[in-house]
Scaffold this motif. Sequence first.
Motif, PDB file in Angstrom:
ATOM      1  N   MET A  38       0.842  -1.194   0.000  1.00 38.22           N
ATOM      2  CA  MET A  38       0.000   0.000   0.000  1.00 38.22           C
ATOM      3  C   MET A  38       0.878   1.246   0.000  1.00 38.22           C
ATOM      4  SD  MET A  38      -3.153   1.037   2.561  1.00 38.22           S
ATOM      5  CE  MET A  38      -2.179   0.711   4.046  1.00 38.22           C
ATOM      6  N   HIS A  39       0.503   2.181  -0.862  1.00 35.97           N
ATOM      7  CA  HIS A  39       1.215   3.459  -0.943  1.00 35.97           C
ATOM      8  C   HIS A  39       0.295   4.544  -0.391  1.00 35.97           C
ATOM      9  CE1 HIS A  39       3.236   6.740  -3.676  1.00 35.97           C
ATOM     10  NE2 HIS A  39       3.446   6.931  -2.386  1.00 35.97           N
ATOM     11  N   VAL A  40       0.719   5.184   0.700  1.00 35.06           N
ATOM     12  CA  VAL A  40      -0.102   6.183   1.376  1.00 35.06           C
ATOM     13  C   VAL A  40       0.541   7.552   1.217  1.00 35.06           C
ATOM     14  CG1 VAL A  40      -1.107   6.924   3.562  1.00 35.06           C
ATOM     15  CG2 VAL A  40      -0.879   4.474   3.064  1.00 35.06           C
ATOM     16  N   LEU A  41      -0.257   8.509   0.748  1.00 34.94           N
ATOM     17  CA  LEU A  41       0.170   9.899   0.651  1.00 34.94           C
ATOM     18  C   LEU A  41      -0.435  10.659   1.818  1.00 34.94           C
ATOM     19  CD1 LEU A  41       1.420  12.337  -0.895  1.00 34.94           C
ATOM     20  CD2 LEU A  41      -0.765  12.523  -2.110  1.00 34.94           C
ATOM     21  N   ILE A  42       0.402  11.340   2.602  1.00 33.26           N
ATOM     22  CA  ILE A  42      -0.061  12.085   3.771  1.00 33.26           C
ATOM     23  C   ILE A  42       0.129  13.572   3.512  1.00 33.26           C
ATOM     24  CG2 ILE A  42       0.217  12.483   6.245  1.00 33.26           C
ATOM     25  CD1 ILE A  42       1.349   9.662   6.477  1.00 33.26           C
ATOM     26  N   ILE A  43      -0.970  14.295   3.469  1.00 39.11           N
ATOM     27  CA  ILE A  43      -0.920  15.743   3.302  1.00 39.11           C
ATOM     28  C   ILE A  43      -0.795  16.369   4.688  1.00 39.11           C
ATOM     29  CG2 ILE A  43      -1.997  17.729   2.207  1.00 39.11           C
ATOM     30  CD1 ILE A  43      -1.524  15.291   0.361  1.00 39.11           C
ATOM     31  N   GLY A  44       0.100  17.327   4.825  1.00 42.28           N
ATOM     32  CA  GLY A  44       0.334  17.911   6.146  1.00 42.28           C
ATOM     33  C   GLY A  44       1.146  16.990   7.027  1.00 42.28           C
ATOM     34  N   ALA A  45       2.063  16.259   6.412  1.00 47.89           N
ATOM     35  CA  ALA A  45       2.845  15.257   7.155  1.00 47.89           C
ATOM     36  C   ALA A  45       3.805  15.884   8.145  1.00 47.89           C
ATOM     37  CB  ALA A  45       3.614  14.366   6.180  1.00 47.89           C
ATOM     38  N   GLY A  46       4.088  17.173   8.017  1.00 44.00           N
ATOM     39  CA  GLY A  46       4.998  17.814   8.952  1.00 44.00           C
ATOM     40  C   GLY A  46       4.324  18.294  10.218  1.00 44.00           C
ATOM     41  N   GLY A  47       3.000  18.168  10.298  1.00 45.26           N
ATOM     42  CA  GLY A  47       2.277  18.598  11.482  1.00 45.26           C
ATOM     43  C   GLY A  47       2.269  17.542  12.569  1.00 45.26           C
ATOM     44  N   PHE A  48       1.602  17.871  13.653  1.00 41.56           N
ATOM     45  CA  PHE A  48       1.573  17.003  14.829  1.00 41.56           C
ATOM     46  C   PHE A  48       1.023  15.611  14.504  1.00 41.56           C
ATOM     47  CE2 PHE A  48      -1.336  15.960  18.562  1.00 41.56           C
ATOM     48  CZ  PHE A  48      -0.373  15.235  19.239  1.00 41.56           C
ATOM     49  N   ILE A  49      -0.201  15.547  13.989  1.00 39.68           N
ATOM     50  CA  ILE A  49      -0.809  14.252  13.684  1.00 39.68           C
ATOM     51  C   ILE A  49      -0.101  13.592  12.508  1.00 39.68           C
ATOM     52  CG2 ILE A  49      -2.928  13.129  12.900  1.00 39.68           C
ATOM     53  CD1 ILE A  49      -4.487  15.294  14.426  1.00 39.68           C
ATOM     54  N   GLY A  50       0.219  14.372  11.483  1.00 40.86           N
ATOM     55  CA  GLY A  50       0.854  13.814  10.290  1.00 40.86           C
ATOM     56  C   GLY A  50       2.174  13.135  10.582  1.00 40.86           C
ATOM     57  N   GLY A  77       1.739  18.389  20.459  1.00 40.64           N
ATOM     58  CA  GLY A  77       0.411  18.908  20.189  1.00 40.64           C
ATOM     59  C   GLY A  77       0.138  20.206  20.930  1.00 40.64           C
ATOM     60  N   ARG A  78      -0.669  21.073  20.332  1.00 34.48           N
ATOM     61  CA  ARG A  78      -0.996  22.359  20.947  1.00 34.48           C
ATOM     62  C   ARG A  78      -1.794  22.162  22.232  1.00 34.48           C
ATOM     63  NH1 ARG A  78      -0.820  27.006  17.482  1.00 34.48           N
ATOM     64  NH2 ARG A  78      -2.422  27.919  18.821  1.00 34.48           N
ATOM     65  N   SER A  79      -2.735  21.222  22.214  1.00 37.33           N
ATOM     66  CA  SER A  79      -3.542  20.998  23.413  1.00 37.33           C
ATOM     67  C   SER A  79      -2.676  20.510  24.565  1.00 37.33           C
ATOM     68  CB  SER A  79      -4.647  19.986  23.120  1.00 37.33           C
ATOM     69  OG  SER A  79      -5.518  20.467  22.111  1.00 37.33           O
ATOM     70  N   SER A  80      -1.753  19.612  24.251  1.00 36.58           N
ATOM     71  CA  SER A  80      -0.853  19.114  25.292  1.00 36.58           C
ATOM     72  C   SER A  80       0.009  20.240  25.843  1.00 36.58           C
ATOM     73  CB  SER A  80       0.036  17.998  24.739  1.00 36.58           C
ATOM     74  OG  SER A  80      -0.740  16.886  24.369  1.00 36.58           O
ATOM     75  N   ALA A  81       0.493  21.102  24.965  1.00 36.31           N
ATOM     76  CA  ALA A  81       1.327  22.222  25.409  1.00 36.31           C
ATOM     77  C   ALA A  81       0.554  23.134  26.347  1.00 36.31           C
ATOM     78  CB  ALA A  81       1.839  22.999  24.199  1.00 36.31           C
ATOM     79  N   LEU A  82      -0.712  23.408  26.001  1.00 36.80           N
ATOM     80  CA  LEU A  82      -1.522  24.294  26.831  1.00 36.80           C
ATOM     81  C   LEU A  82      -1.765  23.704  28.213  1.00 36.80           C
ATOM     82  CD1 LEU A  82      -3.426  26.617  27.492  1.00 36.80           C
ATOM     83  CD2 LEU A  82      -5.218  25.417  26.210  1.00 36.80           C
ATOM     84  N   PHE A  83      -2.256  22.463  28.260  1.00 33.93           N
ATOM     85  CA  PHE A  83      -2.636  21.893  29.551  1.00 33.93           C
ATOM     86  C   PHE A  83      -1.428  21.475  30.383  1.00 33.93           C
ATOM     87  CE2 PHE A  83      -6.636  21.694  27.273  1.00 33.93           C
ATOM     88  CZ  PHE A  83      -7.497  22.197  28.237  1.00 33.93           C
ATOM     89  N   ALA A  84      -0.335  21.101  29.740  1.00 31.74           N
ATOM     90  CA  ALA A  84       0.882  20.834  30.500  1.00 31.74           C
ATOM     91  C   ALA A  84       1.415  22.122  31.122  1.00 31.74           C
ATOM     92  CB  ALA A  84       1.944  20.199  29.602  1.00 31.74           C
ATOM     93  N   ALA A  85       1.308  23.233  30.385  1.00 32.38           N
ATOM     94  CA  ALA A  85       1.753  24.525  30.929  1.00 32.38           C
ATOM     95  C   ALA A  85       0.900  24.925  32.121  1.00 32.38           C
ATOM     96  CB  ALA A  85       1.692  25.600  29.843  1.00 32.38           C
ATOM     97  N   LEU A  86      -0.408  24.733  32.027  1.00 40.04           N
ATOM     98  CA  LEU A  86      -1.282  25.035  33.157  1.00 40.04           C
ATOM     99  C   LEU A  86      -0.957  24.140  34.344  1.00 40.04           C
ATOM    100  CD1 LEU A  86      -4.727  25.415  31.333  1.00 40.04           C
ATOM    101  CD2 LEU A  86      -3.280  27.246  32.221  1.00 40.04           C
ATOM    102  N   ALA A  87      -0.691  22.863  34.051  1.00 36.40           N
ATOM    103  CA  ALA A  87      -0.411  21.903  35.121  1.00 36.40           C
ATOM    104  C   ALA A  87       0.897  22.201  35.831  1.00 36.40           C
ATOM    105  CB  ALA A  87      -0.391  20.489  34.548  1.00 36.40           C
ATOM    106  N   ALA A  88       1.854  22.792  35.138  1.00 39.22           N
ATOM    107  CA  ALA A  88       3.180  23.019  35.714  1.00 39.22           C
ATOM    108  C   ALA A  88       3.272  24.306  36.527  1.00 39.22           C
ATOM    109  CB  ALA A  88       4.227  23.048  34.597  1.00 39.22           C
ATOM    110  N   LEU A  89       2.215  25.106  36.546  1.00 37.15           N
ATOM    111  CA  LEU A  89       2.240  26.327  37.343  1.00 37.15           C
ATOM    112  C   LEU A  89       2.271  26.005  38.834  1.00 37.15           C
ATOM    113  CD1 LEU A  89      -0.373  28.451  35.350  1.00 37.15           C
ATOM    114  CD2 LEU A  89       2.107  28.760  35.369  1.00 37.15           C
ATOM    115  N   PRO A  90       2.793  26.907  39.654  1.00 36.08           N
ATOM    116  CA  PRO A  90       2.871  26.633  41.099  1.00 36.08           C
ATOM    117  C   PRO A  90       1.515  26.386  41.739  1.00 36.08           C
ATOM    118  CG  PRO A  90       4.258  28.505  40.508  1.00 36.08           C
ATOM    119  CD  PRO A  90       3.451  28.174  39.304  1.00 36.08           C
TER     120      PRO A  90
END
Length: 425
Positions: A1-13, A157-170
């Motif tokens: 199978m040959h799979v073409l991935i558009i947006g392969a440089g992004g998080f999910i891709g 991922g952007r969502s992970s970055a956001l919630f990890a940043a909130l979680a790491a606050l004092p």
Amino acid sequence: MHVLIIGAGGFIGRHLAGRLVAEGVRVTAAGRAPERLERLIPGAAALRCDLTQDDIGDWRRRLIGVDAVVNCAGLFGDTRGYADVHERGPAALFDACRATGVGHVVQISALGADARAASAYHRSKAAADDHLAAIDPAGSVMGWTVLRPSLVIGRGGRSSALFAALAALPVMPRLAQAGGLVQPIHVDDLVEVVIRLLRAPLPLAKRLDVVGPHAMTTDALTACFRQWLGLLPAWGFTVPQLVLAAVARIGIGPVTREGMAMLAAGNAAASAPMVLATGHLPAPLHQALARHPAIDADLRQARLVPVAPVLRLMLALVWLAGGIVPLVFTPQATSAAWLARVGLTDMPATAVLWAGSMADIAIGLALLVRSRGAALAGIVLMTAYTLILTRIAPELWTDPFGALVKNAAVLGLSLAVYALETRHG
């Protein structure tokens, strides 16, 4: 199978491409920077594409020999690009897939995508979903699947970055009424769903909500990330709506007005149809995160997310002050005396004074607009200033106000900002 991935440089891709390559699938990664994709995804071929410009003819040439296409391309927060990247570009791609006989198309959409949605992001995603479904409603000629994931969690991922940043606050910020229920799914589980669908027998024509097994509040999601980071439970406080709105307007880290509005609307759905269609039950979030234990770099990154824009702002103010003060506040005689020590007087001295001040102001403004390379230019210029002053006035190193010693701190701040802005070329 040959799979073409558009947006392969992004998080999910990138996660999908890496998994497929590891399993021996022939993968072509498509994006605007194919040289970068070749470095990021070893073992995959790469080609150049641009959803904002490419038409059906461009895609037909690229799709020869392709068995399946996965569209992972997407923008978030750049509403001006939605029409091209989310609507017109994918429509041309899907039409070309139908014309060239591609067997299966997977469209990565978003939970909540609907033509009547309040979010421009969701409306643009829905337009592409509807176009794909209308090409072959039964999927009898070209199988298709529209996947609508909830928050996708995982490194990068952007969502992970956001919630990890909130979680790491004092202290633990609670989003009050800004956060509805969410149903996060780990990127590993999303990738597993995609792969199972790519291998499913045709015909296939489905829209599936891709969510984790449990809905949760944003506060529970933040607490889950805090546990993953290895931090002890912390005292929490409710963030007022006005403060959330102000932070989102400024755009600190991954926080945006559109993102906050989407969280407020909620992001949950039934997982049973997806499980029935694919046979895959995603792991609860705490178990999915545990598959990839947090390391020190994860905690450092989480703590840097809210700090990074502050560092850039502070550095910009230093450079702006360095350019404005000599022109506006420093007595002309004082400036002339310093320039005379390096043999500059009259017009040459004035020219050098203005050139240096304008250079400082330019770097300050470049930092404010987040121009890439601004911090590096500042490092070079600050180093030059330090060497020149060391040559003509070495006594400044022992000045009680630290006239030159403070340059070392500015250089350190510049290095930090440069390191935080560095991206894959």
